[in-house]
Design a protein around this motif. Structure first.
Motif, PDB file in Angstrom:
ATOM      1  N   GLU A 124      -3.362   5.929   2.145  1.00 22.87           N
ATOM      2  CA  GLU A 124      -4.664   5.496   2.645  1.00 22.87           C
ATOM      3  C   GLU A 124      -5.639   5.125   1.530  1.00 22.87           C
ATOM      4  O   GLU A 124      -6.420   4.206   1.655  1.00 22.87           O
ATOM      5  N   LYS A 125      -5.617   5.843   0.431  1.00 30.96           N
ATOM      6  CA  LYS A 125      -6.548   5.581  -0.673  1.00 30.96           C
ATOM      7  C   LYS A 125      -5.810   5.070  -1.907  1.00 30.96           C
ATOM      8  O   LYS A 125      -6.011   5.562  -3.015  1.00 30.96           O
ATOM      9  N   ARG A 171       0.823  -1.217   0.000  1.00 31.94           N
ATOM     10  CA  ARG A 171       0.000   0.000   0.000  1.00 31.94           C
ATOM     11  C   ARG A 171       0.853   1.261   0.000  1.00 31.94           C
ATOM     12  O   ARG A 171       1.816   1.373   0.733  1.00 31.94           O
ATOM     13  N   GLU A 230      -7.775  -0.455  -3.667  1.00 33.87           N
ATOM     14  CA  GLU A 230      -9.210  -0.306  -3.931  1.00 33.87           C
ATOM     15  C   GLU A 230      -9.654  -1.187  -5.091  1.00 33.87           C
ATOM     16  O   GLU A 230     -10.714  -1.813  -5.040  1.00 33.87           O
TER      17      GLU A 230
END
Length: 106
Positions: free
Chosen positions: A29-30, A26, A35
């Motif tokens: 956070e987004k 990752r 996703e």
């Protein structure tokens, strides 16, 4: 066109593995890779659930939760009545905090 449930299961497992790899790498956070992998799990699960039912009349005890914009209104509250989930009369956690929910053996 009918898909063999074993093939759909292999695709679901592969989606979980890709999500794990994306989560481990990752970049924020987004992270769009995480996703995307998250959505791939949902898609693969829906296919698996459908072909499992078509082939054997069986379903899993799992459920896909959709992200609704309305959920923001209830964040931190009990959805049914708007009472804070951590308030003095909050219902104890029935699943031991498991993100997968309650066990089918309970």
């Amino acid at each position: 066109m009918s898909i063999d449930p074993r093939i759909a299961l292999q695709s679901l497992v592969a989606a979980f593995e890709e999500h794990l790899a994306a989560a481990a790498a990752r970049r924020g956070e987004k992270d769009p890779v995480v996703e995307s992998a998250y959505l791939a799990i949902a898609d693969a699960f829906e296919v698996y659930e459908e072909v499992l039912y078509d082939a054997y009349g069986e379903v899993t005890p799992l459920e896909i939760y959709e992200d609704d914009e309305d959920d923001e209104d209830y964040e931190g509250t009990d959805d049914a009545d708007g009472i804070p989930a951590d308030g003095p009369d909050a219902i104890p956690d029935q699943d031991g905090g498991s993100p997968l929910g309650r066990s089918a053996n309970r």
